[in-house]
Scaffold this motif. Structure first.
Motif, mmCIF file in Angstrom:
data_model
loop_
_atom_site.group_PDB
_atom_site.id
_atom_site.type_symbol
_atom_site.label_atom_id
_atom_site.label_comp_id
_atom_site.label_asym_id
_atom_site.label_seq_id
_atom_site.Cartn_x
_atom_site.Cartn_y
_atom_site.Cartn_z
ATOM 1 N N LEU A 354 62.837 25.581 19.318
ATOM 2 C CA LEU A 354 62.736 27.056 19.016
ATOM 3 C C LEU A 354 61.011 27.332 19.082
ATOM 4 C CD1 LEU A 354 63.894 29.364 18.031
ATOM 5 C CD2 LEU A 354 63.675 28.634 15.552
ATOM 6 N N ALA A 355 60.345 26.323 18.373
ATOM 7 C CA ALA A 355 58.915 26.652 18.504
ATOM 8 C C ALA A 355 58.317 26.921 19.956
ATOM 9 C CB ALA A 355 58.196 25.588 17.597
ATOM 10 N N GLY A 356 58.975 26.187 20.728
ATOM 11 C CA GLY A 356 58.420 26.293 22.142
ATOM 12 C C GLY A 356 58.791 27.381 22.740
ATOM 13 N N VAL A 357 60.031 27.917 22.598
ATOM 14 C CA VAL A 357 60.406 29.264 23.001
ATOM 15 C C VAL A 357 59.661 30.249 22.346
ATOM 16 C CG1 VAL A 357 62.763 30.877 22.993
ATOM 17 C CG2 VAL A 357 62.800 28.547 23.158
ATOM 18 N N GLU A 358 59.406 30.327 21.167
ATOM 19 C CA GLU A 358 58.425 31.308 20.647
ATOM 20 C C GLU A 358 57.138 31.184 21.175
ATOM 21 O OE1 GLU A 358 58.952 30.237 16.405
ATOM 22 O OE2 GLU A 358 60.776 31.416 16.111
ATOM 23 N N GLU A 359 56.623 30.173 21.557
ATOM 24 C CA GLU A 359 55.336 30.077 21.833
ATOM 25 C C GLU A 359 55.282 30.458 23.402
ATOM 26 O OE1 GLU A 359 51.989 26.555 23.330
ATOM 27 O OE2 GLU A 359 53.463 26.191 21.734
ATOM 28 N N ALA A 360 56.414 30.431 24.349
ATOM 29 C CA ALA A 360 56.394 30.783 25.618
ATOM 30 C C ALA A 360 56.478 32.439 25.554
ATOM 31 C CB ALA A 360 57.938 30.225 26.157
ATOM 32 N N PHE A 361 57.233 32.795 24.684
ATOM 33 C CA PHE A 361 57.340 34.360 24.401
ATOM 34 C C PHE A 361 56.146 34.911 24.258
ATOM 35 C CE2 PHE A 361 62.122 34.663 23.135
ATOM 36 C CZ PHE A 361 62.408 34.538 24.440
ATOM 37 N N ALA A 362 55.135 34.264 23.172
ATOM 38 C CA ALA A 362 53.911 34.667 23.067
ATOM 39 C C ALA A 362 52.931 34.583 24.196
ATOM 40 C CB ALA A 362 53.421 33.964 21.781
ATOM 41 N N ARG A 363 53.167 33.695 24.982
ATOM 42 C CA ARG A 363 52.476 33.504 26.257
ATOM 43 C C ARG A 363 52.833 34.737 27.284
ATOM 44 N NH1 ARG A 363 51.742 27.908 28.728
ATOM 45 N NH2 ARG A 363 51.089 27.381 26.670
ATOM 46 N N TYR A 364 53.819 35.283 27.308
ATOM 47 C CA TYR A 364 54.249 36.151 28.155
ATOM 48 C C TYR A 364 53.593 37.448 27.522
ATOM 49 C CZ TYR A 364 56.912 40.457 29.444
ATOM 50 O OH TYR A 364 57.188 41.758 29.632
ATOM 51 N N GLU A 365 53.734 37.574 26.116
ATOM 52 C CA GLU A 365 53.124 38.947 25.543
ATOM 53 C C GLU A 365 51.556 38.883 25.967
ATOM 54 O OE1 GLU A 365 53.996 39.243 21.436
ATOM 55 O OE2 GLU A 365 56.239 38.636 21.785
ATOM 56 N N GLU A 366 51.060 37.915 26.126
ATOM 57 C CA GLU A 366 49.543 37.762 26.469
ATOM 58 C C GLU A 366 49.167 38.048 27.578
ATOM 59 O OE1 GLU A 366 45.556 34.582 25.567
ATOM 60 O OE2 GLU A 366 47.668 34.326 24.936
ATOM 61 N N ASN A 367 49.867 37.240 28.638
ATOM 62 C CA ASN A 367 49.495 37.412 30.056
ATOM 63 C C ASN A 367 50.272 38.245 30.865
ATOM 64 O OD1 ASN A 367 47.692 35.415 29.415
ATOM 65 N ND2 ASN A 367 49.314 33.766 29.542
ATOM 66 N N GLY A 368 51.749 38.574 30.464
ATOM 67 C CA GLY A 368 52.517 39.457 31.285
ATOM 68 C C GLY A 368 52.915 38.721 32.704
ATOM 69 N N PHE A 369 53.402 39.581 33.571
ATOM 70 C CA PHE A 369 53.596 38.950 34.792
ATOM 71 C C PHE A 369 52.833 39.798 35.764
ATOM 72 C CE2 PHE A 369 57.801 38.212 32.708
ATOM 73 C CZ PHE A 369 57.633 37.039 32.670
ATOM 74 N N THR A 370 52.847 39.327 37.113
ATOM 75 C CA THR A 370 52.208 40.155 38.297
ATOM 76 C C THR A 370 53.170 41.011 39.157
ATOM 77 O OG1 THR A 370 52.400 38.208 39.652
ATOM 78 C CG2 THR A 370 50.449 38.396 38.212
ATOM 79 N N GLU A 371 52.650 41.727 39.846
ATOM 80 C CA GLU A 371 53.472 42.343 41.023
ATOM 81 C C GLU A 371 54.078 41.093 41.861
ATOM 82 O OE1 GLU A 371 54.732 45.375 41.718
ATOM 83 O OE2 GLU A 371 53.787 46.379 39.964
ATOM 84 N N GLN A 372 53.414 40.240 42.214
ATOM 85 C CA GLN A 372 53.867 38.924 43.114
ATOM 86 C C GLN A 372 54.932 38.421 42.256
ATOM 87 O OE1 GLN A 372 51.124 37.300 45.605
ATOM 88 N NE2 GLN A 372 51.865 35.315 45.057
ATOM 89 N N ASP A 373 54.931 38.313 41.057
ATOM 90 C CA ASP A 373 56.200 37.662 40.370
ATOM 91 C C ASP A 373 57.233 38.471 40.479
ATOM 92 O OD1 ASP A 373 54.319 35.755 39.266
ATOM 93 O OD2 ASP A 373 53.942 36.785 37.488
#
Length: 940
Positions: A354-373
């Motif tokens: 669960l902590a890993g899922v939350e960290e992954a979500f936080a990473r998305y919030e910080e970095n987002g996705f690119t148009e290429q993604d």
């Protein structure tokens, strides 16, 4: 579901032209040709013409699923899916199943969801009128044939299905636990489609009749006919057979009912069959075709799929908690769910997951996705779009889906475009709206005795488990031969089966072959129906060239070869494949090592370039090797708890003998995989990966000249070397049968594997023996094993038998799962059916066998996958394309006497291994009465 059947989420279209995957938004110039009309009784009918093969799919879908049931009376829709196959007034007992055995159909089948029930089959187009007649008989001339005994027997079949797919399966109760906690008791999605054992047993005949009369009416149904047929003639037949079926009462649509959570719920369960801890997080989502469903589909894909996905980066690469995390958005008519699934390695604490899922979500919030993604995701959608067009049945499914749930089959035009129009802003918006800081249901499923791994503050799930009680359900249940019922009036005689139409023209695909200078043989079939190409390189080897002390080397090599190349990191390789909308897979089996690809025709050359890079320039990354090894060890652990996997592995040990290389699973063992090093993989690669033992197969929108030219780099750069494929001793069948038992305490089902090592596919008797087996156990619902164990006794959900040789001898086997408390009775009946088969095979059985096997060839070449199968059979056995015609000659010339002789030789129940995986405490001692001595216990 009546029998396991892959239902693909196919998307229908006649023309599609997508903009370049590099653009920020894709546009479709896209049209669908279909015809829709409605009968006076409310039945909606859709025609789609596709004359590429002489086959027609017929799909009848009722707008009723488990959501139309009531608490305490769950499972009715799914029960009816079963009942409608049993008998109708004019088809008689066996209904569509018996007819399918003659007409060469794909097998009458059905499935039930929360919101709909469908019935479907693909048939040669000369049988279309027969199918329309049969489907009308189920709709309007069925319910009078159901009595108490019929109902009671089918309850047993459905309960066996639940035991097999839920009670006896690892993590099988997860859906039940989520439904009970995500939705309130009165919500239609609170219960599962299959219902509860108690509700099923409590169902009365009046309940069943009322349910049928309410929902199985023309004004609640859609009939789709797709394929090669005459529209005007088909319309006449539809009107003839369906027009006089009366409409039911008007049915009010249900209101959308999205789930609402006021708090996060944490629930755990000690799973009798799991060996690894699993965490699922489920948020309330959106219903079918909601505007937000498209962005949620892409969001969940980008969060979890691929090496640059945040969930993969954190959970797999950095924290090493799992071999992969899955996230998806599932949508139904009234509501939807968003789910993250993490199956941890052995001993992983789910709080860490669960902590890993939350960290992954936080990473998305910080970095987002690119148009290429975003474009990578859309490119994959394009290829899946085309792949969904490969069968007329898939087209029929999707037309019905749009008609019922979107109100218009033509909604497909909007559906595709809405997916392609999703922006990064849409993706972030739905994340903020549905996931960030929102309540969810968390389920922790852990192996028995490992509650220390569950999420903190979890409460135990309330799950009822079935106690094994001998005689509790009447082991000697027998359905009477005939039942009397009142016949429904009709304006014409419906009892006469319609005749065949003009015989379809069956054309075997034209195969071309060539040989490259490095020794690789090339086999191809050109087919321009869709702008797709499928191909593979099959290299002789796999398990059979491995060291028994290092079993699993080739499987690990296959995994590692997709984890980057010498010039590309794993993420760069994955991105290159995804941007093409292609798929490339590497796998290893018992006799071969295979690299396969699927691509849009316009991207074939670039896809093949990546295949060449994977094949010729491995990365040999120690880190990726360690991750691959962890993943394989997890899969082995899961096999050890799955009764079906246990049965297969123990059966193979008996067939080949302890220590024989083919007695092992291709995954290897825990001990062997632990001992394998990266140098072992390199040694396998250097010794066994050679074009001298390779065949290239290709089918699709590409001609011979283009395909051959595309292989020039592979021809010049992949150097041949001698590879030694060992010869194997073939163990003889046992002189007398012996029973073996593997104990899984409290198992609600017994898994059966019965058979012996028979012969290779190249043996002159192999195909005649498969013809012999059609009525015994190879003909699905037409077979005696199914008719007697499932339809006659209600012992099982499914059973079959067959030969599975290659160019090496393979087994004849009978496989099934039966309810625990009739294990002996089921084995006794299987034994007796095989023993009696040679003397009871009739001329009518022969006629049905010949009719089915000859007519079914109309369906044999419909998809690219089927065409690749032809090429692979040719290369593996050294056959020409004429083998198909030769097999048809075998069928035509077969006699009843020859069938009986083959059955005595190849289906002798007194010279087989009988393997049972089940509850030894209640079932082991009873098995000595089979007459094969005391059962041997395989585990302590």
């Amino acid at each position: 579901m009546k029998l396991s059947y892959p239902i693909f989420a196919t998307i229908l279209g006649a023309m599609l032209f997508l903009a370049s995957a590099c653009s920020s938004s894709s546009e479709t110039d896209f049209s669908v040709e279909y015809e829709k009309f409605t009968l006076d009784n409310g039945l909606e009918v859709i025609f789609h013409k596709d004359d590429s093969d002489p086959v027609t799919a017929v799909a009848l879908t009722f707008h009723v699923g488990s959501a139309r049931e009531l608490p305490g009376r769950t499972g009715f829709a799914h029960l009816f899916e079963h009942l409608l196959f049993l008998e109708s007034e004019n088809l008689g007992r066996g209904g569509l199943d018996q007819m399918s055995a003659r007409i060469g159909g794909s097998g009458a089948n059905g499935s039930t969801s929360r919101d709909r029930t469908n019935y479907f089959q693909t048939v040669p187009n000369d049988a279309l009128e027969k199918m329309i007649w049969a489907e009308a008989d189920k709709m309007g001339y069925f319910i009078n044939t159901v009595n108490e005994m019929v109902l009671e027997k089918e309850k047993q079949v459905v309960k066996n299905e639940k035991r097999q797919g839920v009670d006896n399966a690892p993590y099988g109760h997860t859906g039940y636990v989520i439904g009970k906690n995500l939705y309130p008791e009165e919500h239609p999605y609170n219960w599962q489609v299959i219902g509860s054992l108690n509700d099923l047993q409590a169902a009365t005949l009046d309940d069943v009749v009322n349910f049928y009369n309410t929902w199985y009416v023309p004004n609640n149904a859609t009939l789709v006919i797709a394929g090669d047929f005459d529209s005007e003639q088909a319309r006449e037949w539809v009107q003839k057979y369906f027009d006089e079926i009366p409409a039911g009462e008007e049915i009010e649509p249900l209101e959308k009912q999205p789930a609402v959570l006021d708090e996060t719920k944490r629930v755990y369960h000690e799973d009798n069959y799991s060996r690894l801890p699993e965490l699922r997080l489920t948020w309330p989502g959106v219903e079918n075709y909601s505007d937000d469903s498209y962005a949620l589909q892409i969001l969940t894909q980008l969060l979890s799929d691929g090496r640059t996905a945040p969930l993969y980066e954190v959970l797999v690469e950095e924290k090493e908690l799992t071999s992969g995390a899955n996230m998806y958005s599932s949508n139904s008519e009234l509501a939807g769910e968003i789910t993250v699934q993490v199956r941890g390695y052995s001993g992983v604490n789910l709080n860490d997951a669960l902590a890993g899922v939350e960290e992954a979500f936080a990473r998305y919030e910080e970095n987002g996705f690119t148009e290429q993604d975003l474009q990578r995701a859309k490119a994959g959608i394009e290829t899946r779009f085309y792949s969904g067009l490969s069968s007329v049945l898939g087209k029929a499914f999707q037309l019905a889906q749009y008609n019922i749930f979107a109100g218009d089959p033509g909604y497909i035009n909007q559906d595709i475009q809405k997916t392609l129009d999703v922006t990064l802003e849409d993706v972030d918006r739905v994340y903020q709206q549905y996931i960030k800081d929102k309540h969810y249901v968390a389920t922790s499923f852990v192996p028995r005795g490992q509650t220390d791994l569950v999420l903190d503050e979890s409460v135990e799930a309330d799950i009822e488990t079935e106690e094994i009680v001998q005689g509790a359900e009447g082991e000697n249940f027998v359905l009477p031969e005939d039942t009397e019922y009142e016949r429904t009036p009709s304006s014409f005689d419906r009892s006469e089966e319609p005749p065949y139409g003009p015989e379809p023209e069956i054309t075997v695909p034209q195969v071309w072959t060539s040989e490259l200078s490095n020794g690789m043989n090339v086999y191809g079939i050109e087919n321009s129906e869709l702008p797709l190409v499928q191909f593979n390189i099959r290299i002789d080897g796999g398990l059979m060239v491995e060291d028994p002390e290092k079993v699993g080397v080739s499987n690990l090599l296959a995994d590692v070869m997709t984890r980057g190349t010498a010039n590309k990191t794993p993420a760069e390789l994955e991105e290159a494949i995804d941007l093409l909308g292609a798929s490339i897979n590497v796998s290893s089996g018992r006799q071969s090592f295979t690299i396969s690809g699927n691509a849009l025709a316009r991207n074939y050359d670039e896809t093949l370039d990546l295949v060449e890079e994977i094949l010729l320039e491995p990365r040999w990354d120690e880190r990726e090797f360690d991750l691959a090894k962890q993943s394989v060890l997890s899969r082995i652990a899961q096999q050890q708890s799955n009764p079906n996997s246990i049965a297969t592995n123990e059966f193979n040990k008996l067939l080949y003998g302890e220590g024989h290389i083919l007695s092992f699973s291709s995954l290897g063992t825990e001990e062997s995989v632990e001992s394998i090093t990266l140098d072992d993989l390199k040694a396998y690669y250097e010794t066994n990966i050679s074009p001298s033992v390779a065949n290239f197969h290709i089918a699709g929108s590409i001609d011979q000249g283009t395909a051959t030219t595309s292989l020039s780099d592979l021809e010049s750069q992949w150097e041949a070397k001698p590879v030694e494929i060992p010869d194997f001793d073939t163990p003889e069948p046992p002189e007398q049968s012996q029973v073996y038992f593997y104990d899984v305490p409290n198992a609600s089902q017994s898994v059966l594997r019965i058979g012996y090592l028979a012969m290779p596919e190249t043996d002159e008797n192999y195909y005649p023996a498969t013809v012999m087996n059609y009525i015994l156990g190879g003909g699905g619902f037409a077979s005696r094993l199914t008719q007697e164990l499932r339809e006659g006794k209600g012992y099982t959900y499914g059973i079959g038998s067959g030969f599975s040789g290659s160019n090496l001898p393979g087994p004849f086997s009978v496989g099934s799962g039966v309810r625990s408390n009739i294990t002996f009775e089921a084995l006794e009946l299987i034994r007796d059916i095989m023993a009696d088969y040679p003397d009871t095979f009739t001329e009518q059985d022969l006629d049905n066998t010949q009719s089915f096997l000859l007519k079914s060839n109309a369906r044999a070449f419909e998809t690219l996958g089927a065409k690749l199968g032809i090429l692979q059979t040719m290369s593996a056995n050294g056959w020409s394309a004429d083998y198909i015609n030769d097999q048809q000659d075998v069928v035509r010339e077969m006699s009843r006497e020859e069938i009986s002789e083959l059955a005595r030789k190849y289906a002798n129940p007194d010279r087989m291994y009988y393997v049972i995986v089940g509850d030894a405490r209640t079932q082991l001692d009873r098995l000595r009465d089979l007459g094969y001595g005391d059962a041997v216990l395989l585990n302590d």
